[in-house]
Design a protein around this motif. Structure first.
Motif, short mmCIF file in Angstrom:
data_model
loop_
_atom_site.label_atom_id
_atom_site.label_comp_id
_atom_site.label_asym_id
_atom_site.label_seq_id
_atom_site.Cartn_x
_atom_site.Cartn_y
_atom_site.Cartn_z
N UNK A 102 -21.11 -20.33 0.69
CA UNK A 102 -21.46 -19.09 -0.02
C UNK A 102 -21.60 -17.80 0.70
N UNK A 103 -22.33 -18.17 2.08
CA UNK A 103 -22.53 -17.16 3.09
C UNK A 103 -21.40 -17.17 4.24
N UNK A 104 -20.44 -17.79 3.96
CA UNK A 104 -19.37 -17.93 5.16
C UNK A 104 -18.63 -16.47 5.33
N UNK A 105 -18.72 -15.51 4.40
CA UNK A 105 -18.20 -14.04 4.90
C UNK A 105 -16.82 -14.08 4.40
N UNK A 106 -16.18 -15.21 4.22
CA UNK A 106 -14.64 -15.03 3.73
C UNK A 106 -14.77 -14.31 2.14
N UNK A 107 -13.98 -13.01 2.36
CA UNK A 107 -13.99 -12.10 1.18
C UNK A 107 -12.96 -13.12 0.18
N UNK A 108 -13.30 -12.93 -1.08
CA UNK A 108 -12.70 -13.57 -2.19
C UNK A 108 -11.37 -13.20 -2.43
N UNK A 109 -10.82 -11.99 -1.89
CA UNK A 109 -9.55 -11.66 -1.97
C UNK A 109 -8.83 -11.90 -0.66
N UNK A 110 -9.16 -12.52 0.07
CA UNK A 110 -8.36 -12.63 1.48
C UNK A 110 -7.26 -13.50 1.54
N UNK A 111 -7.20 -14.37 0.38
CA UNK A 111 -6.12 -15.49 0.44
C UNK A 111 -5.00 -14.88 -0.45
N UNK A 112 -5.33 -13.82 -1.11
CA UNK A 112 -4.50 -13.09 -2.15
C UNK A 112 -3.57 -12.27 -1.64
N UNK A 113 -2.38 -11.96 -2.30
CA UNK A 113 -1.36 -11.08 -1.93
C UNK A 113 -1.28 -10.06 -2.85
N UNK A 114 -1.68 -8.86 -2.25
CA UNK A 114 -1.70 -7.72 -3.25
C UNK A 114 -0.37 -6.90 -3.29
N UNK A 115 0.04 -6.57 -4.36
CA UNK A 115 1.45 -5.98 -4.77
C UNK A 115 1.25 -4.74 -5.35
N UNK A 116 2.24 -3.81 -5.08
CA UNK A 116 2.24 -2.40 -5.86
C UNK A 116 3.64 -2.35 -6.24
N UNK A 117 3.84 -2.03 -7.55
CA UNK A 117 5.03 -1.92 -8.45
C UNK A 117 5.10 -0.51 -8.97
N UNK A 118 5.92 0.21 -8.78
CA UNK A 118 6.73 0.60 -7.54
C UNK A 118 5.90 0.57 -6.03
N UNK A 119 6.70 0.43 -5.21
CA UNK A 119 5.67 0.69 -3.58
C UNK A 119 5.26 1.91 -3.77
N UNK A 120 5.60 2.97 -4.27
CA UNK A 120 5.37 4.37 -4.22
C UNK A 120 5.82 4.92 -5.74
N UNK A 121 5.04 6.09 -5.82
CA UNK A 121 5.60 7.17 -6.91
C UNK A 121 5.92 8.23 -6.62
N UNK A 122 7.13 8.92 -7.01
CA UNK A 122 7.44 10.14 -6.63
C UNK A 122 8.07 10.97 -7.71
N UNK A 123 7.73 12.39 -7.70
CA UNK A 123 8.54 13.32 -8.37
C UNK A 123 9.08 14.10 -7.44
N UNK A 124 10.35 14.45 -7.50
CA UNK A 124 11.11 15.25 -6.74
C UNK A 124 12.05 16.13 -7.41
N UNK A 125 12.06 17.51 -7.26
CA UNK A 125 12.84 18.36 -7.84
C UNK A 125 12.71 19.71 -7.06
N UNK A 126 13.52 20.81 -7.63
CA UNK A 126 13.79 21.92 -6.58
C UNK A 126 12.61 22.67 -6.12
#
Length: 181
Positions: free
Chosen positions: A19-43
């Protein structure tokens, strides 16, 4: 009975050490963003946010990029801009070097993007950050530390001023993780 106590004691020590090992519980997870970015492009402008991990295994802040395509100044109103979580406003966005008193009093200075210019800044939700104590502030140290952007839809409602008008731009991505339950 003495053998059972020894085994129980060793199991207890093992659990404590694990429990005190210091390993973060999210360290084995792969975090994903969908889409990789959000953009609004106009004139008039191009506005983009992309979630970033920095030194963390998870997403903890956004890189905001704003390009002014118009012939008048484009002004970012940080006091009116909001962090969005699952489509709902959840407080203001902050960034490195921001004055905590200015945030508290809704007096964060505006950022102006001149015609034809671009502006980039790492921003994070105030509700997810940790402020460094004043005694630890030095030129080399961060004054704020970003926290983990939660699973779900994360983004910003960017408030801009353009000439005499006001523009609000919702930008968001869906963050998920794989590898852990």
């Amino acid at each position: 009975m003495n053998g059972r106590r020894t085994i129980g004691f060793l199991l207890l020590i093992g659990l404590v050490l694990w429990g005190c090992s210091g390993v973060h519980p999210t360290s084995n997870a792969v975090w994903i963003a969908q889409p990789e970015f959000s953009e609004v492009d106009n004139r008039l402008y191009s506005a983009r946010i992309a979630p970033q991990k920095g030194e963390s295994p998870y997403f903890s802040f956004f890189l905001l990029t704003l390009t002014n395509k118009s012939s008048v100044d484009l002004v970012v109103d940080w006091n009116a801009s909001q962090y969005l979580f699952n489509g709902k406003p959840q407080g203001v966005m902050v960034f490195e070097g921001i004055d905590p008193e200015a945030v508290k009093n809704a007096m964060v200075p505006l950022d102006t993007v001149a015609p034809g210019a671009s502006f980039s800044l790492e921003i994070m939700p105030m509700r997810l950050i940790a402020w460094s104590p004043i005694k630890e502030k030095t030129a080399a140290a961060r004054s704020i530390s970003p926290g983990m952007l939660p699973i779900g839809e994360n983004g910003i409602l960017l408030a801009l001023r353009h000439g005499n008008g006001h523009i609000t731009i919702p930008l968001s991505v869906r963050i998920s993780r794989e590898g852990l339950p």
